[in-house]
Motif scaffolding. Structure first.
Motif, PDB file in Angstrom:
ATOM      1  N   TYR A  31      -4.165  16.014  -0.578  1.00  0.00           N
ATOM      2  CA  TYR A  31      -4.139  15.702   0.919  1.00  0.00           C
ATOM      3  C   TYR A  31      -4.844  14.453   1.302  1.00  0.00           C
ATOM      4  O   TYR A  31      -4.544  13.939   2.349  1.00  0.00           O
ATOM      5  CB  TYR A  31      -4.892  17.106   1.650  1.00  0.00           C
ATOM      6  CG  TYR A  31      -3.850  18.314   1.702  1.00  0.00           C
ATOM      7  CD1 TYR A  31      -2.755  18.087   2.526  1.00  0.00           C
ATOM      8  CD2 TYR A  31      -3.897  19.403   0.952  1.00  0.00           C
ATOM      9  CE1 TYR A  31      -1.972  19.292   2.577  1.00  0.00           C
ATOM     10  CE2 TYR A  31      -3.023  20.205   1.016  1.00  0.00           C
ATOM     11  CZ  TYR A  31      -1.983  20.205   1.786  1.00  0.00           C
ATOM     12  OH  TYR A  31      -1.091  21.350   1.880  1.00  0.00           O
ATOM     13  N   TRP A  32      -5.604  14.066   0.420  1.00  0.00           N
ATOM     14  CA  TRP A  32      -6.188  12.663   0.831  1.00  0.00           C
ATOM     15  C   TRP A  32      -5.335  11.670   0.651  1.00  0.00           C
ATOM     16  O   TRP A  32      -5.152  10.999   1.511  1.00  0.00           O
ATOM     17  CB  TRP A  32      -7.499  12.655  -0.110  1.00  0.00           C
ATOM     18  CG  TRP A  32      -7.846  11.126   0.243  1.00  0.00           C
ATOM     19  CD1 TRP A  32      -8.997  10.988   0.971  1.00  0.00           C
ATOM     20  CD2 TRP A  32      -7.713  10.024  -0.559  1.00  0.00           C
ATOM     21  NE1 TRP A  32      -9.336   9.487   1.130  1.00  0.00           N
ATOM     22  CE2 TRP A  32      -8.752   8.911   0.095  1.00  0.00           C
ATOM     23  CE3 TRP A  32      -6.878   9.434  -1.701  1.00  0.00           C
ATOM     24  CZ2 TRP A  32      -8.631   7.541  -0.409  1.00  0.00           C
ATOM     25  CZ3 TRP A  32      -7.048   8.071  -1.835  1.00  0.00           C
ATOM     26  CH2 TRP A  32      -7.892   7.217  -1.545  1.00  0.00           C
ATOM     27  N   TYR A  33      -4.267  11.690  -0.368  1.00  0.00           N
ATOM     28  CA  TYR A  33      -3.269  10.836  -0.463  1.00  0.00           C
ATOM     29  C   TYR A  33      -2.341  10.845   0.385  1.00  0.00           C
ATOM     30  O   TYR A  33      -1.710   9.814   0.840  1.00  0.00           O
ATOM     31  CB  TYR A  33      -2.765  10.723  -2.077  1.00  0.00           C
ATOM     32  CG  TYR A  33      -3.559  10.082  -3.199  1.00  0.00           C
ATOM     33  CD1 TYR A  33      -3.820   8.724  -2.912  1.00  0.00           C
ATOM     34  CD2 TYR A  33      -4.352  10.797  -4.014  1.00  0.00           C
ATOM     35  CE1 TYR A  33      -4.394   8.017  -4.018  1.00  0.00           C
ATOM     36  CE2 TYR A  33      -5.036  10.072  -5.117  1.00  0.00           C
ATOM     37  CZ  TYR A  33      -5.147   8.949  -4.940  1.00  0.00           C
ATOM     38  OH  TYR A  33      -5.755   8.254  -5.918  1.00  0.00           O
ATOM     39  N   LYS A  34      -2.164  12.225   0.807  1.00  0.00           N
ATOM     40  CA  LYS A  34      -0.866  12.266   1.900  1.00  0.00           C
ATOM     41  C   LYS A  34      -1.504  11.627   3.231  1.00  0.00           C
ATOM     42  O   LYS A  34      -0.557  11.065   3.787  1.00  0.00           O
ATOM     43  CB  LYS A  34      -0.954  13.775   2.105  1.00  0.00           C
ATOM     44  CG  LYS A  34       0.300  14.196   3.094  1.00  0.00           C
ATOM     45  CD  LYS A  34       0.559  15.730   3.033  1.00  0.00           C
ATOM     46  CE  LYS A  34       1.740  16.004   4.154  1.00  0.00           C
ATOM     47  NZ  LYS A  34       1.888  17.465   4.194  1.00  0.00           N
ATOM     48  N   LYS A  82       0.785  -1.152   0.164  1.00  0.00           N
ATOM     49  CA  LYS A  82       0.083   0.031  -0.200  1.00  0.00           C
ATOM     50  C   LYS A  82       0.739   1.202   0.119  1.00  0.00           C
ATOM     51  O   LYS A  82       0.661   2.099  -0.764  1.00  0.00           O
ATOM     52  CB  LYS A  82      -0.957  -0.042   1.100  1.00  0.00           C
ATOM     53  CG  LYS A  82      -2.108  -0.800   0.961  1.00  0.00           C
ATOM     54  CD  LYS A  82      -2.857  -1.023   2.397  1.00  0.00           C
ATOM     55  CE  LYS A  82      -4.268  -1.916   2.310  1.00  0.00           C
ATOM     56  NZ  LYS A  82      -5.179  -1.261   1.548  1.00  0.00           N
ATOM     57  N   ILE A  83       1.823   1.192   0.801  1.00  0.00           N
ATOM     58  CA  ILE A  83       2.842   2.365   0.912  1.00  0.00           C
ATOM     59  C   ILE A  83       3.323   2.650  -0.582  1.00  0.00           C
ATOM     60  O   ILE A  83       3.419   3.745  -0.897  1.00  0.00           O
ATOM     61  CB  ILE A  83       3.815   2.293   2.036  1.00  0.00           C
ATOM     62  CG1 ILE A  83       3.224   2.220   3.282  1.00  0.00           C
ATOM     63  CG2 ILE A  83       4.829   3.388   1.927  1.00  0.00           C
ATOM     64  CD1 ILE A  83       4.158   1.661   4.434  1.00  0.00           C
ATOM     65  N   LYS A  98       0.929   7.541  -6.230  1.00  0.00           N
ATOM     66  CA  LYS A  98      -0.235   8.694  -6.386  1.00  0.00           C
ATOM     67  C   LYS A  98      -0.123   9.775  -5.635  1.00  0.00           C
ATOM     68  O   LYS A  98      -0.250  10.888  -6.091  1.00  0.00           O
ATOM     69  CB  LYS A  98      -1.349   7.825  -5.598  1.00  0.00           C
ATOM     70  CG  LYS A  98      -2.027   6.615  -6.339  1.00  0.00           C
ATOM     71  CD  LYS A  98      -2.576   6.987  -7.568  1.00  0.00           C
ATOM     72  CE  LYS A  98      -3.162   5.854  -8.165  1.00  0.00           C
ATOM     73  NZ  LYS A  98      -3.900   5.966  -9.528  1.00  0.00           N
ATOM     74  N   LEU A  99       0.837   9.969  -4.642  1.00  0.00           N
ATOM     75  CA  LEU A  99       1.106  11.044  -3.897  1.00  0.00           C
ATOM     76  C   LEU A  99       2.051  11.873  -4.830  1.00  0.00           C
ATOM     77  O   LEU A  99       2.118  13.311  -4.795  1.00  0.00           O
ATOM     78  CB  LEU A  99       1.741  10.680  -2.602  1.00  0.00           C
ATOM     79  CG  LEU A  99       2.078  11.756  -1.653  1.00  0.00           C
ATOM     80  CD1 LEU A  99       0.845  12.635  -1.409  1.00  0.00           C
ATOM     81  CD2 LEU A  99       2.846  11.651  -0.338  1.00  0.00           C
ATOM     82  N   THR A 126      -1.194   7.399   7.246  1.00  0.00           N
ATOM     83  CA  THR A 126      -1.579   6.437   8.021  1.00  0.00           C
ATOM     84  C   THR A 126      -1.125   4.902   7.917  1.00  0.00           C
ATOM     85  O   THR A 126      -0.612   4.346   8.769  1.00  0.00           O
ATOM     86  CB  THR A 126      -3.090   6.332   7.446  1.00  0.00           C
ATOM     87  OG1 THR A 126      -3.778   7.584   7.817  1.00  0.00           O
ATOM     88  CG2 THR A 126      -3.875   5.295   8.460  1.00  0.00           C
ATOM     89  N   TYR A 127      -0.794   4.577   6.659  1.00  0.00           N
ATOM     90  CA  TYR A 127      -0.121   3.262   6.239  1.00  0.00           C
ATOM     91  C   TYR A 127       1.224   3.427   6.771  1.00  0.00           C
ATOM     92  O   TYR A 127       1.711   2.425   7.257  1.00  0.00           O
ATOM     93  CB  TYR A 127      -0.049   3.137   4.825  1.00  0.00           C
ATOM     94  CG  TYR A 127      -1.572   2.865   4.270  1.00  0.00           C
ATOM     95  CD1 TYR A 127      -2.378   2.095   5.034  1.00  0.00           C
ATOM     96  CD2 TYR A 127      -1.808   3.403   3.172  1.00  0.00           C
ATOM     97  CE1 TYR A 127      -3.652   1.986   4.476  1.00  0.00           C
ATOM     98  CE2 TYR A 127      -3.167   3.290   2.692  1.00  0.00           C
ATOM     99  CZ  TYR A 127      -3.963   2.327   3.118  1.00  0.00           C
ATOM    100  OH  TYR A 127      -5.266   2.085   2.371  1.00  0.00           O
ATOM    101  N   VAL A 128       2.115   4.336   6.814  1.00  0.00           N
ATOM    102  CA  VAL A 128       3.306   4.651   7.075  1.00  0.00           C
ATOM    103  C   VAL A 128       3.463   4.216   8.592  1.00  0.00           C
ATOM    104  O   VAL A 128       4.113   3.552   9.444  1.00  0.00           O
ATOM    105  CB  VAL A 128       4.019   5.862   6.768  1.00  0.00           C
ATOM    106  CG1 VAL A 128       5.387   5.848   7.541  1.00  0.00           C
ATOM    107  CG2 VAL A 128       4.433   5.857   5.264  1.00  0.00           C
TER     108      VAL A 128
END
Length: 496
Positions: free
Chosen positions: A257-260, A165-166, A172-173, A265-267
């Motif tokens: 900011y959604w992707y950030k 996911k990261i 995407k980021l 969160t995943y990190v």
């Protein structure tokens, strides 16, 4: 009964306010907050069926939420122009809907069916959509939630999922960062070439203030302009083009900011999982974490996830058994009728399946919606996304009520809700029979197909058609990208 309302309604209101405050962005207007809070509260308080149904029907299917949503999505600079844009967009949408309804009405007339009127036909169309899609949402949740909990209990698998996911979120980021940077550069260049006496200067000042606010909120963001296209500087021709620039800038900011938020969160979750695994491996050495924390993080939490997955799996199987046997083997119905003289137990046995159905339906709704229609970001969610999920949550409140009433099986007697709502579907109008009884069977079949990974096998056989199905956690193991591990180590080094 009054005790139940006295406890449940304040609890529901508190949950709605807490959830909304967690997701809402800093620049969401108060009237949007009030609208979303009211719609969510009506939808989750489905025990009050008449108020809940008509309140949500008015909000979603008429004018309130769609009109406010179009107003918030418009990039125009005045209230009047934003309202005009919203009305125009909604007129186009409802023109299409009315055209479909007109075709249905003509078919009913040609087939010599009893005309139920425009309101009845509109309810039939809405109910058919809600029942069918609601069945698929609920069926997906029945299978995916227990499977996800069980997989998450395995640290090795969950580490791979988070790492993958990261890696995907990093790509995407970067893309959304570049898109936002380009939008900022275009806005700044447009502002620089526009004179102070230009008629469009007041509109440009609004965009400049928007940019200044963005930089104040995030001091770490440094735009890097990329290659601009030939039409990127054509925003200063009229008011509409300036509105388009403003809307484009806002959408680029929200997406970035959604992707950030998702990336961070995943990190954080991946780093915490790494620490948990290391502490478990070094459990016999000195210098470990406090004993109570070690017991919870390294032992109990993992086992509790497995136990919860088993319990939820049994609950899913119980409900599916009732649906598959056309409610003849409804355990919840048996329990409720066995304690029908004890009101507290009746409320408990009603609350458990109702809560279960709500959680699973809205879990699927949030998951599929965040991939296509809207984005929910902690403390950064925009007005448009809040209103979109508000509309979707309200739209599926009646199907949830119907599934719940079917599950408890009121002795073959139709409730007031079912008389006014349950049989009014398009198929019922054409066949002159209650077609809603077949919809739970569709959900059972779909749930079994999802649980057996049937769609994954079909997609794997015919090609990469992931948009035709829900994205599951297993998809994040497909084509595992090890670059996420490298990114994670860089993040750990930077934090340290």
């Amino acid at each position: 009964m009054w005790v139940f309302y006295l406890i449940s309604l304040p609890l529901t209101l508190g949950m709605v306010i807490f959830t909304l405050r967690y997701f809402v962005g800093p620049d969401v207007p108060r009237y949007v907050l009030f609208t979303v809070e009211y719609a969510w509260f009506c939808s989750l308080s489905i025990i009050i069926l008449s108020w809940s149904y008509w309140g949500t029907f008015l909000l979603t299917c008429k004018v309130v939420v769609p009109l406010i949503q179009g107003f918030e999505d418009a990039g125009d600079f005045s209230v009047t122009e934003r309202l005009k844009t919203s009305v125009r967009v909604n007129l186009v949408f409802y023109s299409v809907v009315c055209s479909i309804g007109l075709v249905g009405l003509i078919l009913l007339i040609l087939m010599n069916r009893n005309c139920v009127g425009i309101l009845g036909l509109a309810m039939a169309l809405s109910n058919t959509f809600g029942l069918v899609i609601g069945a698929f949402l609920l069926g997906f949740g029945f299978s995916e939630v227990p499977k996800t909990l069980w997989r998450n209990a395995d640290w090795t698998i969950w580490q791979k999922v988070l790492s993958h996911k990261i890696a995907k979120m990093t790509v995407k980021l970067d893309e959304t960062y570049q898109e936002l940077s380009n939008a900022i550069v275009v806005a700044q260049a447009t502002s620089n070439q526009m004179s102070k006496r230009d008629p469009l200067r007041p509109y440009m000042d609004v965009i400049d203030n928007m940019l200044a606010q963005m930089f104040r909120e995030d001091l770490s963001f440094k735009p890097q302009g990329g290659l601009l296209g030939e039409n990127d500087m054509d925003y200063d021709s009229d008011e509409k083009s300036m509105a388009t620039l403003r809307r484009h800038l806002r959408l680029a900011r929200e997406e970035y900011y959604w992707y950030k938020s998702e990336y961070m969160t995943y990190v954080i979750e991946a780093l915490q999982l790494e620490d948990t695994v290391k502490n478990y491996e070094r459990r016999n050495s000195t210098g470990c974490v406090p004993f109570a924390e070690f017991i919870w993080l390294c032992i109990l939490r993992k086992q509790l996830r497995k136990v919860l997955a088993i319990v939820l799996g049994i609950m899913s199987a119980t409900i599916l058994l009732a649906e598959a046997t056309l409610l003849h083997l409804s355990i919840f119905s048996i329990l409720i009728y066995s304690v029908k003289k004890q009101e507290v137990l009746v409320q408990v046995f009603c609350f458990i399946p109702l809560m279960y159905i709500c959680i699973y339906t809205y879990y699927s709704l949030f998951k599929i919606g965040m991939l296509m229609f809207y984005s929910l970001t902690s403390w950064r969610t925009s007005s448009v996304s809040l209103l979109m999920i508000c509309s979707m949550v309200a739209r599926y409140a009646p199907p949830i009520s119907y599934n719940f009433l079917n599950l408890i099986n009121c002795g073959g007697k139709k409730t007031i809700f079912e008389k006014r709502w349950g049989t009014l579907t398009m198929l019922s109008l054409f066949l002159e029979k209650d077609s809603t009884i077949f919809i739970p069977l569709i959900m059972v079949v779909y749930t079994l197909l999802v649980a057996s990974n049937f769609f994954d096998r079909v997609v794997g056989f015919f090609g990469n058609w992931k948009r035709l199905r829900f994205q599951t956690e297993a998809d994040d193991m497909d084509g595992f990208d090890s670059s996420g591990l490298i990114i994670l180590q860089k993040e750990r080094s930077w934090l340290e």
